[in-house]
Scaffold this active site. Structure first.
Site, PDB file in Angstrom:
ATOM      1  N   GLN A   1       0.799  -1.184   0.098  1.00 30.16           N
ATOM      2  CA  GLN A   1       0.150  -0.072   0.096  1.00 30.16           C
ATOM      3  C   GLN A   1       0.872   1.260   0.094  1.00 30.16           C
ATOM      4  O   GLN A   1       0.224   2.383  -0.204  1.00 30.16           O
ATOM      5  CB  GLN A   1      -0.875  -0.052   1.150  1.00 30.16           C
TER       6      GLN A   1
ATOM      7  N   CYS B   1      -9.406  -8.953   0.747  1.00 29.69           N
ATOM      8  CA  CYS B   1      -8.856 -10.326   0.807  1.00 29.69           C
ATOM      9  C   CYS B   1      -9.766 -10.772   2.172  1.00 29.69           C
ATOM     10  O   CYS B   1     -10.068 -12.323   2.117  1.00 29.69           O
ATOM     11  CB  CYS B   1      -7.543 -10.530   1.150  1.00 29.69           C
TER      12      CYS B   1
END
Length: 383
Positions: free
Chosen positions: A181, A326
């Site tokens: 990220q 996820c």
């Protein structure tokens, strides 16, 4: 299809038009296998892979030979963690990570525990911050690795990577970071870092391709391969290379190096506008700190509403999530927010807003209007 306003850029990003354009020839006329060393089709493909490797290395300040291509960050983290475990297979092993890591890290360490390793999971405070003194205290003679993410995928919180790297360096142990990220969103570096995972689709590149930075010329060992069959990628990762994806990854890295600082400031302004207005709604709270985070992420808790129904209603007009893509299939509250001390009901009714290159001021205003409508009476629990 009439898509909602997209505010889930931490889950994935659209391919930049320049990335798509760069990739297209490698599906058709330049279709060679980069491992074909005996003819021009392979040579051209190999040259393209090496150019992309250089572009990605430049983004993080690495050497070209330190970039190993994988199918994505999950594979990169498996190689980093389980490959290190395999290297030390005949020794007692201890690892240090954190309760707020991505599941690609936590699931790997749970597997290592089942294989006999000892793992310490550091606590965080209400802001998502680790205690560096506690990190130092947890280091043991058989500690092999510190594994801590650069930026949290749910809250955007930034760990003090430089300080962690110094601690690892002083102790003589491997420092692995999940930079998925962070890379391409904020400036990153490799000083004191031994292993770093990245993913193309988080930075406006294609899905299905990632990389692992592996520090070169250092006394600490490199991970052993976990995929065998041909010795590709300097023996670290066997398998035919995804040339179109790698070309796209390289192009995306080049674009992000050029645009990320200016774009980050633009998104910070929009994020702050969104956040300030959302927090005016009664019963809303910011999860994490206002400071020391990614410029495009805000995680907001909505008190007194049922989380699953809130998300269902919000997603009629804006695409947002309650946490990692996820783990989005799980009804359980976010493990990240739970570790930060958030009660389960607030964890379930928390929403992550993540902005990106296509986010406009008008979209932010429209999103605000819709959130207000939903939360202030657009639904009731169980409706």
């Amino acid at each position: 299809m009439d898509y909602p306003i997209y505010l889930d850029y931490n889950a994935t990003t659209p391919c930049h038009p320049e990335v798509l354009e760069a990739m297209l020839p490698w599906f058709s006329q330049n279709f060679g296998n980069a491992a074909s060393k005996s003819h021009a089709y392979g040579w051209v493909a190999e040259d393209a892979v090496e150019r992309a490797r250089e572009q990605i290395a430049r983004l993080i300040g690495a050497k070209t030979k330190e970039i190993i291509f994988t199918s994505g960050a999950t594979e990169s983290l498996n190689l980093a963690i389980r490959g290190t475990f395999e290297h030390y297979s005949n020794e007692r092993q201890h690892y240090i990570t954190c309760k707020t890591e991505h599941k690609a890290v936590l699931d790997n360490f749970q597997k290592l525990e089942s294989l006999g390793a000892e793992v310490t999971y550091l606590d965080v405070d209400s802001q998502g911050t680790i205690d560096l003194d506690e990190l130092k205290r947890q280091i043991k003679p058989d500690t092999k690795m510190i594994c801590l993410m650069w930026a949290n995928n749910e809250t955007g919180h930034l760990h003090p990577v430089s300080e962690i790297a110094e601690i690892a360096e002083e102790a003589g142990i491997i420092f692995c970071t999940d930079a998925v990220q962070a890379a391409g969103k904020v400036p990153v570096h490799t000083q004191g870092i031994h292993l770093m995972a990245m993913s193309a689709h988080k930075m406006y590149g294609p899905k299905g391709v990632g990389a692992l930075y592996i520090r070169h010329n250092h006394e600490l060992p490199k991970p052993l391969p976990i995929m065998l069959g041909g010795g590709h990628e300097k023996g670290f990762r066997s398998g035919t290379l995804n040339v179109p994806g790698i070309v796209g990854f390289g192009k995306a890295a080049k674009i992000r190096l050029r645009e990320m600082v200016k774009e980050g400031e633009r998104l910070r302004v929009l994020r702050d506008k969104l956040e300030i207005e959302l927090l005016k709604i009664t019963g809303t709270y910011l999860n994490g700190s206002r400071e020391n985070r990614l410029p495009h992420v805000s995680n907001i808790a909505f008190e007194g509403v049922e989380g699953e129904e809130l998300l269902k209603q919000l997603n009629r007009k804006i695409a947002v999530s309650s946490g990692s893509a996820c783990t989005s299939i799980s009804p359980k509250p976010s493990h990240v927010l739970s570790a930060m001390g958030l009660p389960a009901d607030l964890g379930r009714s928390s929403v992550r807003f993540s902005l990106g290159t296509n986010t406009s001021e008008q979209e932010i205003q429209s999103a605000l209007d819709w959130v207000r409508e939903v939360v202030r009476g657009g639904f009731s629990p169980g409706s």
